[in-house]
Design an enzyme around this catalytic site. Structure first.
Site, PDB file in Angstrom:
ATOM      1  CD  GLU A  49      69.562 -67.190  27.981  1.00 43.42           C
ATOM      2  OE1 GLU A  49      70.761 -67.544  27.835  1.00 43.42           O
ATOM      3  OE2 GLU A  49      69.085 -66.870  29.084  1.00 43.42           O
ATOM      4  CG  PHE A 111      71.378 -56.965  38.947  1.00 44.07           C
ATOM      5  CD1 PHE A 111      72.724 -57.319  38.937  1.00 44.07           C
ATOM      6  CD2 PHE A 111      70.426 -57.977  38.891  1.00 44.07           C
ATOM      7  CE1 PHE A 111      73.104 -58.649  38.875  1.00 44.07           C
ATOM      8  CE2 PHE A 111      70.801 -59.309  38.834  1.00 44.07           C
ATOM      9  CZ  PHE A 111      72.147 -59.649  38.830  1.00 44.07           C
ATOM     10  CD  GLN A 112      70.518 -60.030  35.394  1.00 44.44           C
ATOM     11  OE1 GLN A 112      69.287 -60.020  35.425  1.00 44.44           O
ATOM     12  NE2 GLN A 112      71.214 -61.157  35.379  1.00 44.44           N
ATOM     13  CB  VAL A 380      79.722 -72.466  10.032  1.00 45.31           C
ATOM     14  CG1 VAL A 380      80.869 -71.609   9.501  1.00 45.31           C
ATOM     15  CG2 VAL A 380      78.391 -71.906   9.555  1.00 45.31           C
ATOM     16  CG  PHE A 465      86.685 -73.848   6.583  1.00 38.79           C
ATOM     17  CD1 PHE A 465      86.562 -74.684   5.483  1.00 38.79           C
ATOM     18  CD2 PHE A 465      86.503 -72.481   6.392  1.00 38.79           C
ATOM     19  CE1 PHE A 465      86.266 -74.174   4.227  1.00 38.79           C
ATOM     20  CE2 PHE A 465      86.213 -71.962   5.144  1.00 38.79           C
ATOM     21  CZ  PHE A 465      86.091 -72.814   4.053  1.00 38.79           C
TER      22      PHE A 465
END
Length: 574
Positions: A49, A111-112, A380, A465
């Site tokens: 997602e 649940f969840q 990035v 980086f």
């Protein structure tokens, strides 16, 4: 009567939505089934997602229109949050459908169970819970309008049972975006003009708010004999056809942009929320133009603040300015830029045969071979540095990324959204090896959705980086090694055309073939881990930190790393 979900989909279609990015789940069944029945809106199925939210953000940024993503209850919609933070901070209009647990179970520790309207509050301009079918489609209309007008994320939290309930209204409303021109008052414009007329060395700092105002800003710079320094998000809007351009400043910028700012006695900030205070001259006078008044003076105290759209405010300000004949500041800045640009280009050279490539050379070669209307999306980290310094804009090319939120792994999922929105446009992701592997499952998304994205992987087997930041702070690099697979072989196994580049001589043929390939393609380039992306000005603290890093590295028995670093970057010191 239709269900709430069916009416929701009807409204989305009426408002021009043709794609929804997401991952299905039982609490989303009412919504996804309504999409199936409607038939004209494509469900872009991703593997995570987070990628759905990033894809929607890129879709919205490239098209300028509302984009939609969706997640099932609990962990499903919670995964959206990073991409939604990015969309909201980049100010692009996204509507997120966050499914929720059954209404009767809310508050029971079911649940969840989560509390999505609270979780999404900070990364949205609107977040509301739909507790009853009677609230729809009104809340959808409010959410859509808010996302469009405030240029941000709107979240609708809808329990699965509410989505499947019979709608109380079959209303379908088209939300038409407004287009406003905002001008400061006459007195404020006059005050800004007086300040600028009294200054000797003016530099313009321009950001994303200059979109669509290229010609107006160039004309103003000509009247002021002012060099233009752009922030990263201003690059695509002002870098091209610009005789006053002197490059970027900031951590990713280079010396000429820094010098043009430091040498000014007045700074005119146009549509920018440039965050790095250390790159803003302390003793200059400041005039700032922004359509959002709350941003005036946020980074540096302003002497005159103007609330207005740049395209309309700049000509109104220019009309009050006296033409300048003294162009010494501009000539100095331009001369320095030419020297800086030449030095940067000298770094974009081939490496000895069989040696890891200089990333500058990879970016410069890609820039030369890419289409005139290509969309570049760097990850990035170090890919952003090379994109900022070596990709050239021309008025039709675009460059976007996680430039405000600064999230790893943005390039691939944003490329999904860009390619879904523009099927026939060249979309190029400049992926770091760390960023790619963080959401590598989305390579399958490209294949499943037949998206011909081109991916160039900077494979330096490290969080490059992060290592640079450690070195500058005086730390021995630690925890940054990456044991990578052969990314070209992985791509081939998934169904993406893979190319592996281990020597400079292989780069151009591989890039040409990948860019011409009719489908998704990945070019994995072995780049030099020790390449330094030097900031435009090295502070005493950074110099001390680097010296401390060198001493600690030798004492820890890793002196060979220091020798490799020195040999790689010796050419930057010449």
């Amino acid at each position: 009567m239709a269900t709430v979900a069916e009416n929701l989909v009807q409204n989305l279609h009426a408002n021009g939505i043709r794609r929804v990015y997401g991952l299905p789940g039982d609490s989303l069944n009412g919504f996804t089934d309504a999409l199936r029945k409607q038939g004209d809106i494509t469900w872009v199925h991703v593997r995570h997602e987070e990628a759905a939210a990033f894809a929607a953000a890129a879709d919205a940024e490239l098209t300028g229109d509302l984009a939609v993503c969706a997640g099932s209850c609990g962990p499903g919609n919670l995964h959206l949050i990073n991409g939604l933070y990015d969309a909201n901070r980049s100010r692009v209009p996204v509507l997120a459908i966050a499914a929720h647990i059954p209404t009767a179970e809310i508050g029971s520790g079911y649940f969840q169970e989560t509390h999505p309207q609270e979780l999404f509050r900070e990364c949205s301009v609107y977040a509301e819970y739909v507790a009853d079918p009677s609230q729809m489609p009104r809340l959808l209309e409010i959410a859509t309008r808010t996302a469009i007008e405030k240029r941000g994320v709107a979240v609708l939290v809808i329990p699965g049972d509410v989505a499947l309930a019979e709608a109380k209204s079959d209303r379908v409303v088209r939300i038409r975006p407004t287009r406003s021109a905002v001008l400061p008052s006459e007195d404020e414009l006059e005050a800004a003009a007086q300040l600028l007329n009294g200054a000797q060395r003016i530099t313009i700092l321009a950001g994303a708010g200059t979109a669509g105002a290229h010609d107006e800003v160039i004309a103003l710079a000509g009247k002021l004999n002012a060099p233009i320094v752009h922030a990263l998000r201003g690059k695509e809007h002002l870098e091209w056809n610009n005789p006053y351009d002197v490059g970027m400043t900031g951590l990713l910028g280079f010396a000429s942009g820094y010098r043009a700012m430091a040498g000014s006695d007045a700074v005119l900030m146009l549509g920018t929320d440039f965050p790095y205070q250390q790159f803003l001259p302390a003793n200059a006078k400041y005039v700032q133009v922004d359509v959002r008044g709350e941003q005036l003076g946020r980074r540096h105290p302003v002497d005159v603040g103007l609330v207005g759209t740049v395209k309309e405010t700049v000509p109104a300000l220019a009309a009050r300015l006296a033409p300048r004949t003294d162009d010494k500041h501009l000539r100095d800045a331009r001369d320095h830029y030419r020297k800086t640009r030449a030095k940067l280009d000298e770094l974009a050279t081939t490496a000895p045969e069989g040696k890891p490539l200089h990333p500058q050379y990879v970016a410069r070669t890609l820039d030369r071979l890419a289409a005139d209307d290509a969309v570049f999306i760097p990850d990035v980290g170090s890919p952003v540095v090379w994109a900022a310094r070596y990709l050239t804009m021309n008025g039709t090319r675009r460059m976007l990324g996680s430039f405000v939120h600064g999230s790893m792994a943005n390039a691939l999922p944003q490329a999904i959204g860009g390619q879904a929105a523009y099927r026939n446009r060249q979309i190029i992701a400049l992926a770091g090896d760390g960023g790619l592997t963080m959401l590598m499952g989305e390579l399958v998304t490209l294949v499943q959705n037949r998206l011909p994205v081109k991916i160039v992987v900077f494979d330096n087997s490290s969080l490059n980086f992060v290592e640079l930041e450690m070195k500058a702070a005086g730390f021995v690099t630690y925890g940054t090694d990456l044991q990578n697979p052969d990314f070209a072989a992985v791509a081939d196994a998934i169904g993406i055309k893979g190319f592996r580049v281990d020597s400079s001589s292989q780069l151009e043929p591989a890039l040409r073939d990948a860019l011409a390939y009719d489908g998704p393609a990945l070019v994995s380039v072995r780049t030099n881990r020790q390449e330094l992306s030097m900031p435009p000005a090295v502070t005493l603290e950074q110099a001390r930190g680097f010296t401390l890093y060198a001493i600690r590295t030798v004492l820890s028995g890793r002196g060979d790393e220091l020798l490799d670093l020195a040999s790689t970057n010796f050419r930057q010191l010449l």
